[in-house]
Design an enzyme around this catalytic site. Structure first.
Site, PDB file in Angstrom:
ATOM      1  CG  ASP A  49      16.445  34.629  30.403  1.00 54.32           C
ATOM      2  OD1 ASP A  49      15.887  35.254  30.988  1.00 54.32           O
ATOM      3  OD2 ASP A  49      17.240  33.864  30.952  1.00 54.32           O
ATOM      4  CG  HIS A  52      18.650  33.171  34.165  1.00 52.69           C
ATOM      5  ND1 HIS A  52      17.733  33.648  33.424  1.00 52.69           N
ATOM      6  CD2 HIS A  52      18.338  33.057  35.439  1.00 52.69           C
ATOM      7  CE1 HIS A  52      16.597  33.725  34.254  1.00 52.69           C
ATOM      8  NE2 HIS A  52      16.902  33.231  35.616  1.00 52.69           N
TER       9      HIS A  52
HETATM   10  P1  NAX Z   1      10.495  27.648  45.580  1.00 56.40           P
HETATM   11  O1  NAX Z   1      11.062  28.359  46.792  1.00 56.40           O
HETATM   12  O2  NAX Z   1       9.060  27.452  45.530  1.00 56.40           O
HETATM   13  O3  NAX Z   1      10.980  26.058  45.875  1.00 56.40           O
HETATM   14  C1  NAX Z   1      12.442  25.658  45.911  1.00 56.40           C
HETATM   15  C2  NAX Z   1      12.420  24.370  46.601  1.00 56.40           C
HETATM   16  O4  NAX Z   1      13.768  23.952  46.598  1.00 56.40           O
HETATM   17  C3  NAX Z   1      11.685  24.424  48.014  1.00 56.40           C
HETATM   18  O5  NAX Z   1      10.779  23.506  47.912  1.00 56.40           O
HETATM   19  C4  NAX Z   1      13.012  24.094  48.881  1.00 56.40           C
HETATM   20  O6  NAX Z   1      12.479  23.110  49.920  1.00 56.40           O
HETATM   21  C5  NAX Z   1      13.900  23.256  47.837  1.00 56.40           C
HETATM   22  N1  NAX Z   1      15.133  23.151  48.134  1.00 56.40           N
HETATM   23  C6  NAX Z   1      16.154  24.187  48.755  1.00 56.40           C
HETATM   24  N2  NAX Z   1      17.146  23.333  48.870  1.00 56.40           N
HETATM   25  C7  NAX Z   1      17.146  22.256  48.415  1.00 56.40           C
HETATM   26  C8  NAX Z   1      18.049  21.372  48.402  1.00 56.40           C
HETATM   27  N3  NAX Z   1      19.430  21.495  48.627  1.00 56.40           N
HETATM   28  N4  NAX Z   1      17.963  19.872  47.758  1.00 56.40           N
HETATM   29  C9  NAX Z   1      16.626  19.863  47.304  1.00 56.40           C
HETATM   30  N5  NAX Z   1      15.647  20.761  47.533  1.00 56.40           N
HETATM   31  C10 NAX Z   1      16.011  22.115  47.858  1.00 56.40           C
HETATM   32  O7  NAX Z   1      11.243  28.281  44.376  1.00 56.40           O
HETATM   33  P2  NAX Z   1      10.798  28.134  42.938  1.00 56.40           P
HETATM   34  O8  NAX Z   1       9.873  29.265  42.487  1.00 56.40           O
HETATM   35  O9  NAX Z   1      10.547  26.606  42.553  1.00 56.40           O
HETATM   36  O10 NAX Z   1      12.331  28.341  42.056  1.00 56.40           O
HETATM   37  C11 NAX Z   1      13.232  27.674  42.167  1.00 56.40           C
HETATM   38  C12 NAX Z   1      14.623  28.159  41.620  1.00 56.40           C
HETATM   39  O11 NAX Z   1      14.403  28.684  40.413  1.00 56.40           O
HETATM   40  C13 NAX Z   1      15.037  29.353  42.347  1.00 56.40           C
HETATM   41  O12 NAX Z   1      16.099  29.664  42.533  1.00 56.40           O
HETATM   42  C14 NAX Z   1      14.677  30.714  41.246  1.00 56.40           C
HETATM   43  O13 NAX Z   1      15.493  31.815  41.424  1.00 56.40           O
HETATM   44  C15 NAX Z   1      14.878  29.866  40.017  1.00 56.40           C
HETATM   45  N6  NAX Z   1      14.479  30.493  38.598  1.00 56.40           N
HETATM   46  C16 NAX Z   1      15.081  30.142  37.779  1.00 56.40           C
HETATM   47  C17 NAX Z   1      14.932  30.714  36.209  1.00 56.40           C
HETATM   48  C18 NAX Z   1      15.699  30.376  35.018  1.00 56.40           C
HETATM   49  O14 NAX Z   1      15.380  30.574  33.915  1.00 56.40           O
HETATM   50  N7  NAX Z   1      16.890  29.748  35.220  1.00 56.40           N
HETATM   51  C19 NAX Z   1      13.476  31.279  36.188  1.00 56.40           C
HETATM   52  C20 NAX Z   1      12.617  30.771  37.277  1.00 56.40           C
HETATM   53  C21 NAX Z   1      13.177  30.992  38.595  1.00 56.40           C
HETATM   54  O15 NAX Z   1      13.138  32.175  38.970  1.00 56.40           O
END
Ligand code: NAX
Length: 335
Positions: free
Chosen positions: A159, A187
């Site tokens: 952000d 966030h």
């Molecule tokens: P993806 O869905 O591409 O990847 C998430 C991965 O996490 C998957 O491979 C899944 O198998 C794995 N996963 C799920 N549960 C798990 C667990 N218990 N242990 C280990 N791995 C696990 O999502 P992606 O685009 O990589 O985004 C990841 C996260 O970042 C999301 O929650 C998203 O909302 C968040 N974000 C946060 C941001 C921030 O500024 N704080 C910005 C970007 C993003 O939106």
């Protein structure tokens, strides 16, 4: 004497952000000239993607990458870890209520916090990236008995970087000359991007905006009607234009966050969500975004900056959302 390698654990390493993060960390973008060990934690469905990324890491022959381990066991993943980047989270599914989302993520971040407490190195630093990031960091910190809560932070640097990017574009300057932008709060769409203390080449940003946009009223209108909502909703804008969520910018921000936390901000201010000690009237214990600096031993809130009534109301609204999230999690018996 060569310092020992830094062990970095990345959860959700088989996902989109994980894929964008791994190669930059291995290349030295986050920890400079330190050798790195990578621990990639996934759930069973994500293991193949993470294993594939590990093969590619090997093929890059990064000089400072000591080894890569892929696992679905949190105990193995966090054993000896110095930096934990908690990216994997449960996304909101169709028809999922906020309480369901918080509960599902508590089921991930609680056990991960406990595993960090059980096995991580004494100097561990943790950043929650997976959403709802602030409350996920709070949950992990409260489950990590014995680790000081201030080691747990959440990512609002994306952000922050978005806010700098918007200012830079509007003022036709490069981002590097902009200092002192602040992201306050959660966030989420309630966050408050604040330029009241920002400068552009040393000149107050509000004055430069007024010059460029035709006076103080025009500058204020742009800030209220364009800048604040655009930064707060930039994630949705990226999804609309790109057809998928922010990945490279999110990974870049996570790298900026950890690098500045562990190597220091060299006097520059940035934004990070850290555990409140009551600064700016934010209830103690909430993980809230503040202006911060780091000397390399962890983020510290920059105190004493003025907030006018309108800014105060915006911060209060975002803090109210954080309080509601904490209450919802507490009601589930998780905190
Ligand atoms: P993806 O869905 O591409 O990847 C998430 C991965 O996490 C998957 O491979 C899944 O198998 C794995 N996963 C799920 N549960 C798990 C667990 N218990 N242990 C280990 N791995 C696990 O999502 P992606 O685009 O990589 O985004 C990841 C996260 O970042 C999301 O929650 C998203 O909302 C968040 N974000 C946060 C941001 C921030 O500024 N704080 C910005 C970007 C993003 O939106």
């Amino acid at each position: 004497m060569t310092p020992p390698p830094v062990t970095v654990t990345i959860t959700g390493a088989g996902g989109q952000i994980g894929y964008a993060l791994l190669f930059r960390i291995a290349a030295g973008d986050m920890l400079g000239d330190r050798d790195v060990r990578l621990r990639l934690l996934e759930i069973p469905q994500g293991m193949r993607a993470a294993e594939g990324a590990a093969l590619e890491l090997q093929d890059c022959a990064f000089p400072r990458l000591v080894d890569v381990e892929v696992t679905d066991d949190p105990g193995t993943a966090f054993d000896g870890c110095n930096v934990a980047m908690l990216v994997g989270a449960r996304p909101r599914g169709p028809g999922m209520e906020r309480a369901d989302l918080l509960a599902a993520n508590a089921g991930i971040f609680g056990p991960q916090g406990a595993a960090i407490a059980a096995g991580a190195a004494a100097d561990v630093r943790v950043v929650a990236v997976g959403n709802p990031a602030n409350t996920n960091a709070l949950i992990a910190a409260s489950a990590a008995r014995g680790i000081p809560p201030e080691r747990f932070t959440a990512l609002t640097r994306l952000d922050h970087n978005r806010a700098v990017g918007q200012l830079a574009e509007t003022l036709a300057v490069r981002p590097g000359v902009i200092e002192g932008v602040i992201i306050w709060g959660n966030h989420s769409a309630t966050q408050f991007p604040d330029v009241a203390h920002a400068t552009v080449d040393g000149v107050p940003a509000v004055d430069v905006l007024a010059d460029r946009l035709g006076g103080p009223d025009a500058a204020r209108a742009w800030l209220d009607d364009v800048f604040v909502p655009r930064v707060a909703r930039r994630g949705a804008e990226i999804i609309e234009v790109r057809g998928s969520s922010s990945v490279a910018s999110a990974a870049g921000a996570a790298i900026d966050h950890v690098r500045d936390d562990v190597l220091g901000t060299r006097g520059h201010r940035t934004s990070a969500a850290v555990v409140s000690r009551g600064e700016y009237g934010v209830p103690e214990g909430l993980v809230c975004s503040f202006p911060v600096v780091s000397d390399g031993t962890g983020y510290r809130v920059v105190e004493g900056l003025s907030l006018d009534d309108r800014s105060r109301a915006r911060l209060d609204a975002s803090v109210a959302e954080l309080v509601a999230e904490r209450e919802a999690v507490a009601a589930l018996g998780i905190l």
